[in-house]
Design a protein around this motif. Structure first.
Motif, mmCIF file in Angstrom:
data_model
loop_
_atom_site.group_PDB
_atom_site.id
_atom_site.type_symbol
_atom_site.label_atom_id
_atom_site.label_comp_id
_atom_site.label_asym_id
_atom_site.label_seq_id
_atom_site.Cartn_x
_atom_site.Cartn_y
_atom_site.Cartn_z
ATOM 1 N N SER A 144 37.541 107.643 42.325
ATOM 2 C CA SER A 144 36.594 107.242 41.284
ATOM 3 C C SER A 144 35.646 108.386 40.926
ATOM 4 O O SER A 144 35.249 109.188 41.773
ATOM 5 C CB SER A 144 35.790 106.033 41.764
ATOM 6 O OG SER A 144 34.734 105.740 40.884
ATOM 7 N N LYS A 145 35.278 108.435 39.648
ATOM 8 C CA LYS A 145 34.315 109.426 39.168
ATOM 9 C C LYS A 145 32.875 108.925 39.279
ATOM 10 O O LYS A 145 31.938 109.661 38.940
ATOM 11 C CB LYS A 145 34.624 109.776 37.708
ATOM 12 C CG LYS A 145 35.975 110.460 37.501
ATOM 13 C CD LYS A 145 36.188 110.778 36.029
ATOM 14 C CE LYS A 145 37.540 111.476 35.801
ATOM 15 N NZ LYS A 145 37.773 111.773 34.365
ATOM 16 N N SER A 146 32.709 107.686 39.750
ATOM 17 C CA SER A 146 31.356 107.125 39.832
ATOM 18 C C SER A 146 30.490 107.922 40.796
ATOM 19 O O SER A 146 30.918 108.276 41.901
ATOM 20 C CB SER A 146 31.416 105.666 40.291
ATOM 21 O OG SER A 146 32.032 104.857 39.318
ATOM 22 N N SER A 147 29.269 108.157 40.375
ATOM 23 C CA SER A 147 28.296 108.846 41.238
ATOM 24 C C SER A 147 27.339 107.863 41.894
ATOM 25 O O SER A 147 26.503 108.260 42.714
ATOM 26 C CB SER A 147 27.497 109.859 40.422
ATOM 27 O OG SER A 147 26.804 109.213 39.358
ATOM 28 N N ALA A 148 27.466 106.581 41.535
ATOM 29 C CA ALA A 148 26.595 105.559 42.115
ATOM 30 C C ALA A 148 27.368 104.249 42.247
ATOM 31 O O ALA A 148 28.270 103.954 41.455
ATOM 32 C CB ALA A 148 25.357 105.350 41.238
ATOM 33 N N VAL A 149 26.995 103.472 43.263
ATOM 34 C CA VAL A 149 27.664 102.205 43.544
ATOM 35 C C VAL A 149 26.620 101.119 43.752
ATOM 36 O O VAL A 149 25.651 101.309 44.504
ATOM 37 C CB VAL A 149 28.556 102.315 44.798
ATOM 38 C CG1 VAL A 149 29.137 100.949 45.168
ATOM 39 C CG2 VAL A 149 29.669 103.328 44.579
ATOM 40 N N PHE A 150 26.796 100.001 43.061
ATOM 41 C CA PHE A 150 25.973 98.804 43.240
ATOM 42 C C PHE A 150 26.826 97.770 43.949
ATOM 43 O O PHE A 150 27.913 97.430 43.481
ATOM 44 C CB PHE A 150 25.489 98.296 41.881
ATOM 45 C CG PHE A 150 24.873 96.918 41.896
ATOM 46 C CD1 PHE A 150 24.006 96.526 42.903
ATOM 47 C CD2 PHE A 150 25.150 96.007 40.871
ATOM 48 C CE1 PHE A 150 23.432 95.254 42.909
ATOM 49 C CE2 PHE A 150 24.582 94.750 40.856
ATOM 50 C CZ PHE A 150 23.728 94.370 41.885
ATOM 51 N N CYS A 151 26.367 97.292 45.098
ATOM 52 C CA CYS A 151 27.115 96.306 45.881
ATOM 53 C C CYS A 151 26.510 94.917 45.703
ATOM 54 O O CYS A 151 25.292 94.769 45.577
ATOM 55 C CB CYS A 151 27.121 96.692 47.355
ATOM 56 S SG CYS A 151 27.962 98.259 47.701
ATOM 57 N N GLY A 152 27.362 93.891 45.735
ATOM 58 C CA GLY A 152 26.932 92.524 45.465
ATOM 59 C C GLY A 152 25.901 91.977 46.422
ATOM 60 O O GLY A 152 25.117 91.103 46.065
ATOM 61 N N ASN A 153 25.876 92.454 47.666
ATOM 62 C CA ASN A 153 24.791 92.111 48.588
ATOM 63 C C ASN A 153 24.582 93.257 49.574
ATOM 64 O O ASN A 153 25.331 94.244 49.582
ATOM 65 C CB ASN A 153 25.026 90.765 49.289
ATOM 66 C CG ASN A 153 26.155 90.804 50.305
ATOM 67 O OD1 ASN A 153 26.688 91.854 50.652
ATOM 68 N ND2 ASN A 153 26.532 89.639 50.795
ATOM 69 N N ASP A 154 23.576 93.125 50.414
ATOM 70 C CA ASP A 154 23.242 94.206 51.342
ATOM 71 C C ASP A 154 24.301 94.407 52.414
ATOM 72 O O ASP A 154 24.547 95.541 52.849
ATOM 73 C CB ASP A 154 21.892 93.934 52.007
ATOM 74 C CG ASP A 154 20.718 94.114 51.062
ATOM 75 O OD1 ASP A 154 20.921 94.677 49.965
ATOM 76 O OD2 ASP A 154 19.602 93.696 51.411
ATOM 77 N N LEU A 155 24.923 93.310 52.875
ATOM 78 C CA LEU A 155 25.947 93.461 53.902
ATOM 79 C C LEU A 155 27.114 94.296 53.371
ATOM 80 O O LEU A 155 27.636 95.169 54.075
ATOM 81 C CB LEU A 155 26.448 92.083 54.353
ATOM 82 C CG LEU A 155 25.469 91.246 55.178
ATOM 83 C CD1 LEU A 155 26.119 89.913 55.559
ATOM 84 C CD2 LEU A 155 25.021 91.988 56.436
ATOM 85 N N ILE A 156 27.529 94.022 52.142
ATOM 86 C CA ILE A 156 28.587 94.836 51.526
ATOM 87 C C ILE A 156 28.137 96.294 51.449
ATOM 88 O O ILE A 156 28.897 97.212 51.784
ATOM 89 C CB ILE A 156 28.929 94.306 50.120
ATOM 90 C CG1 ILE A 156 29.506 92.885 50.190
ATOM 91 C CG2 ILE A 156 29.925 95.239 49.421
ATOM 92 C CD1 ILE A 156 29.671 92.224 48.832
ATOM 93 N N ALA A 157 26.903 96.506 51.023
ATOM 94 C CA ALA A 157 26.392 97.871 50.866
ATOM 95 C C ALA A 157 26.358 98.611 52.200
ATOM 96 O O ALA A 157 26.714 99.793 52.278
ATOM 97 C CB ALA A 157 24.997 97.843 50.240
ATOM 98 N N LEU A 158 25.947 97.930 53.263
ATOM 99 C CA LEU A 158 25.884 98.571 54.576
ATOM 100 C C LEU A 158 27.277 98.962 55.053
ATOM 101 O O LEU A 158 27.482 100.053 55.610
ATOM 102 C CB LEU A 158 25.203 97.637 55.577
ATOM 103 C CG LEU A 158 23.716 97.358 55.314
ATOM 104 C CD1 LEU A 158 23.205 96.270 56.239
ATOM 105 C CD2 LEU A 158 22.881 98.627 55.475
ATOM 106 N N GLY A 159 28.254 98.080 54.852
ATOM 107 C CA GLY A 159 29.627 98.410 55.218
ATOM 108 C C GLY A 159 30.186 99.526 54.355
ATOM 109 O O GLY A 159 30.916 100.401 54.841
ATOM 110 N N PHE A 160 29.844 99.494 53.060
ATOM 111 C CA PHE A 160 30.313 100.530 52.125
ATOM 112 C C PHE A 160 29.773 101.897 52.558
ATOM 113 O O PHE A 160 30.513 102.893 52.583
ATOM 114 C CB PHE A 160 29.860 100.185 50.712
ATOM 115 C CG PHE A 160 30.532 100.988 49.640
ATOM 116 C CD1 PHE A 160 31.679 100.521 49.016
ATOM 117 C CD2 PHE A 160 30.021 102.217 49.242
ATOM 118 C CE1 PHE A 160 32.311 101.255 48.022
ATOM 119 C CE2 PHE A 160 30.634 102.959 48.256
ATOM 120 C CZ PHE A 160 31.791 102.488 47.649
ATOM 121 N N MET A 161 28.487 101.949 52.891
ATOM 122 C CA MET A 161 27.895 103.223 53.313
ATOM 123 C C MET A 161 28.560 103.726 54.599
ATOM 124 O O MET A 161 28.812 104.931 54.737
ATOM 125 C CB MET A 161 26.393 103.065 53.509
ATOM 126 C CG MET A 161 25.621 102.920 52.210
ATOM 127 S SD MET A 161 23.837 103.260 52.371
ATOM 128 C CE MET A 161 23.341 102.018 53.541
#
Length: 341
Positions: free
Chosen positions: A234-251
């Motif tokens: 992906s060319k995306s430079s930023a990601v918005f996750c649907g909730n914090d748990l998703i974001a923590l796993g994504f990071m």
């Protein structure tokens, strides 16, 4: 006509003893038979006699809270608020997890009706509405949590998810990001709403928004989302996750792959759970007050329990707020221009 166990047995074509087992010992009933009997109960509007006898009693002050999964810190906060509101008003509280299962939700509702629960605060499963129909037809007070459905016949306490999605994308665009990815679970209303708000904001602000679907709104789901993101190049430079748990796993998935946050990719979530500021990279998020959501939903249902004849349904809409931390930063090109200058 009062619907009896005999009527249910006749409709389901089982013995009266089998219906009795479904009511009192469902664990010993074959799953197919259990479904058949429960369907007959629903069709006939059956409520067990123990509930029918108790429903007129003024001594029972019991509520129930049905949530998807209290292991999610947001739902823990909602439960804490609900419990405090119930206790302060002299009510006891049952807590149930339906795990986004319509059948599990149905079983809990029927059991709670039989236990003389006066009111239920529910984060309902998506899709069928027959469980809510059952509650309404049996005069059980209901407040819906974070859903748009049935506003005309139930109270509701809700966070503006569309606004939340708009806030998230607005923050990332303000930082110079124009290619953004939204990572979400696609069967839950709240994530769909946040995605709608994100898409609206992206269109208004001239940003490109892509979507990655994951199987569960958990840290594990977020890790799977990170793998999909990296595999797609992906060319995306930023990601918005649907909730914090998703974001923590994504990071975690990005960091394990050698990606720096926020230097290489900015990441943000939604909820502002207790873990968010304490992550390895403190998480930027869109905050909602889970405690206040649970507290308000419980106050609304108590008002209906205590004044059923004069009660007017209310709909409380909370506005989410941006909480900026270290996981988001200006787009690399902007940082480079600043350093050159």
């Amino acid at each position: 006509m009062t619907v009896s166990v005999r009527h249910v047995a006749r409709r389901a074509r089982v013995s009266i003893g089998t219906v009795s087992n479904v009511l009192n010992r469902p664990e010993i009933v074959a799953p197919a038979t259990l479904v058949k009997v429960q369907q007959a109960m629903d069709e006939l509007g059956f409520v067990s006699s123990s509930f029918a006898k108790k429903i007129h009693s003024s001594n029972s002050k019991t509520l129930a809270l049905l949530l998807p999964d209290v292991s999610n810190p947001l739902f823990t906060e909602i439960a804490r608020g609900a419990e405090d509101a119930a206790n302060q008003n002299g009510y006891s509280l049952f807590l149930c997890n339906h795990d986004h299962s319509h059948e599990k939700e149905r079983k809990y509702i029927q059991t709670l009706a039989g236990q003389n629960v006066q009111g239920i605060m529910i984060w309902p499963t998506r899709g069928k509405t027959d469980n809510l129909d059952f509650l309404r037809s049996n005069n059980i007070a209901v407040t819906l949590i974070d859903t748009n459905r049935y506003f005309d016949v139930h109270c509701s306490a809700k966070v503006d998810g569309i606004r939340g999605g708009h806030v998230a994308i607005g923050h990332l665009v303000d930082l110079g990001h124009r290619d953004i990815t939204y990572v979400y679970e696609n069967t839950i209303n709240q994530f769909i709403e946040r995605g709608e708000g994100a898409k609206q904001a992206a269109d208004e602000m001239g940003a490109n928004l892509s979507f990655i679907e994951i199987p569960s709104p958990t840290t594990h789901g977020g890790e799977l989302g990170a793998k999909k993101f990296l595999d797609s190049k992906s060319k995306s430079s930023a990601v918005f996750c649907g909730n914090d748990l998703i974001a923590l796993g994504f990071m975690r998935g990005l960091i394990e792959a050698g990606i720096k946050i926020p230097e290489d990719i900015s990441v943000m979530g939604f909820d502002d759970i207790e873990l968010a500021p304490n992550a390895l990279v403190p998480l930027t998020t869109v905050a909602q007050d889970g405690y206040q959501l649970g507290y308000t939903a419980t106050e609304l249902v108590i008002q209906e329990c205590e004044l059923p004849d004069t009660h007017i349904h209310q709909h409380v809409l909370f506005q989410p707020e941006l909480v900026e931390r270290s996981s988001t930063a200006e787009h690399p090109s902007i940082r480079e221009k600043i350093s050159i200058a």
